[in-house]
Write a protein that holds these residues in place. Structure first.
Motif, PDB file in Angstrom:
ATOM      1  N   GLU B 278      39.632  31.985  47.809  1.00  0.00           N
ATOM      2  CA  GLU B 278      40.568  32.767  48.101  1.00  0.00           C
ATOM      3  C   GLU B 278      41.541  33.034  47.188  1.00  0.00           C
ATOM      4  O   GLU B 278      42.324  33.700  46.443  1.00  0.00           O
ATOM      5  N   LYS B 280      40.785  32.494  44.332  1.00  0.00           N
ATOM      6  CA  LYS B 280      40.394  33.492  42.685  1.00  0.00           C
ATOM      7  C   LYS B 280      41.311  34.984  43.132  1.00  0.00           C
ATOM      8  O   LYS B 280      41.431  35.819  42.450  1.00  0.00           O
ATOM      9  N   GLN B 281      41.043  35.374  44.470  1.00  0.00           N
ATOM     10  CA  GLN B 281      40.981  37.264  45.309  1.00  0.00           C
ATOM     11  C   GLN B 281      43.039  36.934  44.439  1.00  0.00           C
ATOM     12  O   GLN B 281      42.951  37.665  44.297  1.00  0.00           O
ATOM     13  N   ARG B 283      44.560  35.376  42.494  1.00  0.00           N
ATOM     14  CA  ARG B 283      44.731  36.081  41.128  1.00  0.00           C
ATOM     15  C   ARG B 283      44.419  37.923  40.418  1.00  0.00           C
ATOM     16  O   ARG B 283      44.699  38.297  40.067  1.00  0.00           O
ATOM     17  N   VAL B 284      43.120  38.287  41.169  1.00  0.00           N
ATOM     18  CA  VAL B 284      42.729  39.006  41.177  1.00  0.00           C
ATOM     19  C   VAL B 284      43.531  40.135  41.328  1.00  0.00           C
ATOM     20  O   VAL B 284      44.315  41.936  40.938  1.00  0.00           O
TER      21      VAL B 284
END
Lengths: 288, 288
Positions: B278, B280-281, B283-284
């Motif tokens: 999450e 990472k999500q 950050r994306v």
């Protein structure tokens, strides 16, 4: 124990074929006398090697610090994943047997007898190398299992987590001791079966699993970003982060193709045990 | 042993902060009586939790099959690399101490005393979780070492290979028990110092190390080929092979940037211990 035959010892890493000497006797181009001489020479060389290896093994077994019951600890570890498969005890005979057979063999304290893991289940642990610790009273059998190691059918014998046992709620006690990459692999698998995350939206992993175009564009993008950390001389910490991105996204693709990270690592091992990197070089040369 | 204080037990995986209850007492908006009630309630909750956890730990310690000397085997393993760091023995006190302190603690048979790895060297092994085997007489301390584990300064205590000991020529006896990825990492490092391969030409790895353009074009190409195994519905074995190519070439880049694969795996662990995927999500989402 007297170890009567040790043809496999050197092949733990690099195959040592005594038979290649003996086969000289059946080649053409030799006179009868020369053939006999070649056979005698080969037999003598074989005997000499076996006596030499025997003395090396005896000396090695003498060097182990066996406890007051004549035992030491042996830990079987998966050479590809690093998973600790099981732990048992060995005596002198068990270690000598493993060296010759290359099947992980232990000493059962309850039955007071040798036993080779897999003798009943056929799930042997094929030992690639053996390591002794600094105190010489503990060894690692580093190898590849033919199937699940635990008698319960579990991949390894370590599937009960103490942090699970100490939770307030009862939890399913089947939680393999996984190191980071394999734990991530397991998380990705779990995401596949989840409909939505805690906030009602699908997790990022789930979105990638559902959208092949998104996933592939991310893999290409992350590989490019990894390269740019080298090309643009970025910090090493950035390289580590981008490599983590590459691995994570590529592992999501592995999930979609039902490929385990263990299979990938096995490919790498097979490549460089066949003089691997050079094998790759030859493939590339052929391709180009 | 009576374990007097167990505030850290649940934080083996998910941090459990008793202090968050107590801090209610210093927040604004409460009357004096309400503040006292909150403190009493928090203390009662803390005591209740500790008694509950104490009973869980006692029950867990009772469940271990201690041998006739009151001991069981404990293996310390690096959570990121899977490397077996060391092996020792534990008694009831040693395990209870590790559960509370989260520093790998053993029972020294020679000194008949508890010892925490790192108490002298400061190279503690920080235990993230503990696993018990199916027979309940062997445990894994899965954690992260602060530095080299062996008293010799070696990363682990297992640096003597039996196949090396059995070779005809004397070899340097400092050959860590490495699993496949880490063995490949070591091979790549060796190639860096080699001038040429056996045939007088530089190895493929050496060529990649010397030519950043070639290396980066290979990484991008291999990532693309990996994606195409999904897009073009190729065999899973092809996916495993292409993923192996991605990892190998990317590991050559890591070498050039002086990044260890362990650092990369650590990034992955930290990401998903911070609700990683999450994270990472988010950050994306921020990037896009």
């Amino acid at each position: 124990m007297a170890v009567s035959s040790l043809p496999c010892i050197q092949s733990l890493r690099a195959p040592f074929k005594v038979s290649s000497f003996l086969s000289a006797g059946v080649c053409g181009g030799f006179s009868k006398k020369k053939k006999i001489n070649a056979i005698v020479f080969a037999s003598w060389r074989k005997l000499e090697k076996e006596v030499y290896l025997q003395s090396k093994v005896d000396s090695l077994l003498d060097g182990i610090k066996w406890d007051d019951k004549g035992l030491a600890v042996a830990i079987a570890q998966n050479v590809d994943t690093g998973a600790i498969l099981m732990q048992g005890f060995i005596n002198r005979d068990a270690l000598a047997t493993t060296i010759t057979s290359r099947k992980a063999t232990f000493f059962s304290r309850s039955r007071a007898a040798l036993w080779t893991k897999g003798e009943t289940s056929k799930n042997f642990i094929n030992v690639h190398d053996i390591f002794v610790d600094c105190d010489r009273d503990s060894i690692i059998y580093l190898g590849k299992p033919d199937g699940p190691t635990c008698h319960t059918g579990s991949e390894t014998c370590y599937f009960t987590s103490i942090s699970d046992l100490l939770k307030e709620q009862e939890v399913e006690q089947n939680n393999l001791a996984l190191t980071t990459l394999y734990s991530l692999e397991s998380t990705i698998s779990q995401r596949e079966s989840e409909l939505a995350g805690q906030n009602g939206k699908p997790s990022w992993t789930k979105r990638l699993l559902l959208d092949e175009n998104l996933l592939c564009s991310k893999i290409r993008e992350e590989a490019d970003e990894l390269c740019r950390t080298l090309e643009e001389k970025e910090d090493s910490s950035r390289t580590a982060s981008e490599m983590a991105d590459v691995i994570y996204h590529a592992m999501v693709l592995l999930r979609l193709k039902d490929v385990k990270i263990e299979n990938v690592v096995e490919v790498l091992r097979q490549r460089f045990s066949q003089s691997g990197i050079e094998e790759k070089q030859s493939r590339v040369t052929t391709q180009s």
